[in-house]
Design a protein around this motif. Structure first.
Motif, short mmCIF file in Angstrom:
data_model
loop_
_atom_site.label_atom_id
_atom_site.label_comp_id
_atom_site.label_asym_id
_atom_site.label_seq_id
_atom_site.Cartn_x
_atom_site.Cartn_y
_atom_site.Cartn_z
N LYS A 204 0.77 -1.18 -0.01
CA LYS A 204 0.07 0.27 0.12
C LYS A 204 0.94 1.41 0.00
N LEU A 205 2.06 1.35 0.85
CA LEU A 205 2.69 2.39 0.89
C LEU A 205 3.35 2.64 -0.53
N PHE A 206 3.92 1.72 -1.12
CA PHE A 206 4.55 1.81 -2.42
C PHE A 206 3.63 2.06 -3.55
N TRP A 207 2.33 1.63 -3.44
CA TRP A 207 1.28 2.08 -4.44
C TRP A 207 1.03 3.38 -4.29
N VAL B 105 -4.87 4.88 -6.32
CA VAL B 105 -5.70 5.44 -6.46
C VAL B 105 -6.72 4.47 -7.46
N GLU B 106 -6.01 3.71 -8.44
CA GLU B 106 -6.67 2.77 -9.08
C GLU B 106 -7.32 1.65 -8.39
N ARG B 107 -6.79 1.18 -7.36
CA ARG B 107 -7.31 0.09 -6.44
C ARG B 107 -8.18 0.62 -5.42
N PHE B 108 -8.18 1.82 -4.84
CA PHE B 108 -8.67 2.22 -3.62
C PHE B 108 -9.37 3.48 -3.62
#
Ligand code: HEM
Length: 100
Positions: free
Chosen positions: A52-55, A68-71
């Motif tokens: 999550k931090l990487f994304w 943002v694409e995921r969540f």
């Protein structure tokens, strides 16, 4: 491309280097007694937190916006409300990231 027009994501070395930094951040959090306070707020395994931090940082630094694409919208303040984050936790997080 001039230095000014490159994103922070590109300047630090893209996906590989960002992933290394995030892994170092969580390795330090797991290893260093100084960061035991914030380690204890996290789940038993940090694999999901690392992702999550990487994304998030990928998009924040001008790279692919995986988070943002995921969540959807990061809403970071809201997402941190379940955790007791005070001055000590803030300082641990920033010091851990500075070391990483
Ligand atoms: C101020 C000190 C901070 C503390 C103590 C803290 C602690 C935490 C904890 C315990 C989690 C849950 C981990 C998990 O769900 O696996 C979390 C999630 C997260 N944190 Fe922090 N954090 C801090 C600051 C920050 C900062 C400055 C950023 C961004 C640069 C950040 C980005 C994130 C992200 C993207 C997530 C995942 C949110 C989600 O999808 O639920 N955090 N944080």
């Amino acid at each position: 491309m001039t230095e000014e027009s490159r994103t922070l994501y590109e300047v630090i070395g893209g996906e590989t280097k960002l992933r290394e930094m995030v892994d170092r951040f969580y390795d330090l959090m797991e290893l260093e007694p100084d960061f035991a306070g914030i380690r204890s707020l996290h789940p038993p395994t940090t694999d999901g937190s690392r992702d999550k931090l990487f994304w998030f940082l990928s998009g924040w630094m001008g790279g692919p916006d995986h988070f943002v694409e995921r969540f959807g919208h990061p809403r970071l303040r809201a997402r941190h409300l379940p955790f007791a984050v005070g001055t000590s936790e803030r300082d641990q997080w920033l010091r851990c990231m500075a070391w990483a």
